[in-house]
Design a protein around this motif. Structure first.
Motif, short mmCIF file in Angstrom:
data_model
loop_
_atom_site.label_atom_id
_atom_site.label_comp_id
_atom_site.label_asym_id
_atom_site.label_seq_id
_atom_site.Cartn_x
_atom_site.Cartn_y
_atom_site.Cartn_z
N UNK A 170 0.68 -1.33 0.03
CA UNK A 170 0.06 -0.02 -0.03
C UNK A 170 0.75 1.27 0.05
N UNK A 171 1.90 1.47 0.93
CA UNK A 171 2.67 2.72 1.07
C UNK A 171 3.45 2.92 -0.21
N UNK A 172 4.04 1.99 -0.85
CA UNK A 172 4.93 2.15 -2.02
C UNK A 172 4.03 2.40 -3.39
N UNK A 173 2.75 1.61 -3.24
CA UNK A 173 1.84 2.18 -4.44
C UNK A 173 1.31 3.74 -4.35
N UNK A 174 1.01 3.92 -3.07
CA UNK A 174 0.69 5.50 -3.06
C UNK A 174 1.61 6.44 -3.45
N UNK A 175 2.86 6.24 -3.15
CA UNK A 175 4.01 7.05 -3.59
C UNK A 175 4.22 7.07 -4.97
N UNK A 176 4.03 5.87 -5.62
CA UNK A 176 3.99 5.67 -6.83
C UNK A 176 3.09 6.54 -7.68
N UNK A 177 1.89 6.17 -7.30
CA UNK A 177 0.63 6.95 -7.72
C UNK A 177 0.50 8.65 -7.61
N UNK A 178 1.27 9.02 -6.45
CA UNK A 178 1.31 10.36 -6.04
C UNK A 178 -0.07 10.71 -5.45
N UNK A 179 -0.55 9.97 -4.53
CA UNK A 179 -1.77 9.88 -3.89
C UNK A 179 -1.22 9.28 -2.20
N UNK A 233 -5.53 5.30 -1.69
CA UNK A 233 -5.55 4.21 -2.37
C UNK A 233 -6.36 3.20 -1.59
N UNK A 234 -6.59 3.37 -0.54
CA UNK A 234 -7.27 2.29 0.06
C UNK A 234 -8.95 2.48 0.06
N UNK A 235 -9.19 4.02 0.06
CA UNK A 235 -10.52 4.18 -0.43
C UNK A 235 -10.80 3.65 -1.83
N UNK A 236 -10.03 3.59 -2.86
CA UNK A 236 -10.11 3.16 -4.30
C UNK A 236 -10.37 1.73 -4.18
N UNK A 237 -9.49 0.92 -3.22
CA UNK A 237 -9.61 -0.53 -3.18
C UNK A 237 -11.15 -0.84 -2.45
N UNK A 238 -11.43 0.09 -1.65
CA UNK A 238 -12.77 -0.43 -1.06
C UNK A 238 -13.91 -0.13 -2.04
N UNK A 239 -13.90 1.00 -3.00
CA UNK A 239 -15.03 1.41 -4.00
C UNK A 239 -14.90 0.38 -5.08
N UNK A 240 -13.73 -0.27 -5.38
CA UNK A 240 -13.76 -1.18 -6.33
C UNK A 240 -14.11 -2.51 -5.71
N UNK A 241 -14.49 -2.66 -4.52
CA UNK A 241 -15.00 -4.05 -4.00
C UNK A 241 -13.91 -5.29 -3.74
N UNK A 242 -12.50 -4.84 -3.76
CA UNK A 242 -11.51 -5.50 -3.64
C UNK A 242 -11.42 -6.03 -2.24
N UNK A 243 -11.17 -7.49 -1.96
CA UNK A 243 -10.98 -7.74 -0.68
C UNK A 243 -9.29 -8.12 -0.45
#
Length: 65
Positions: free
Chosen positions: A33-42, A47-57
């Motif tokens: 999660x942390x590295x993803x957020x850095x790469x994406x600039x958010x 990122x966690x909100x996007x994961x929840x909105x996409x319905x990913x478990x």
């Protein structure tokens, strides 16, 4: 997802136009999660909100290093 924000579209474009759902799954498994957020600039929260909105478990697993 119902509505795509400008930032979501920018991230999708950054990763070659893949659907955000696929990007989130692949990057979470690859770097976390942390590295993803850095790469994406958010923030990690975004990122966690996007994961929840996409319905990913997400299964969290402890890894000894």
């Amino acid at each position: 997802m119902e509505r795509e924000t400008k930032r979501m579209a920018a991230v999708r474009d950054q990763y070659g136009g893949l659907p955000l759902r696929d990007i989130l799954k692949k990057r979470y498994n690859a770097v976390g999660l942390s590295k993803m957020a850095t790469e994406m600039g958010v923030s990690r929260g975004t990122v966690w909100y996007w994961i929840l909105k996409e319905g990913l478990k997400i299964e969290r697993k402890a890894v000894l290093r």
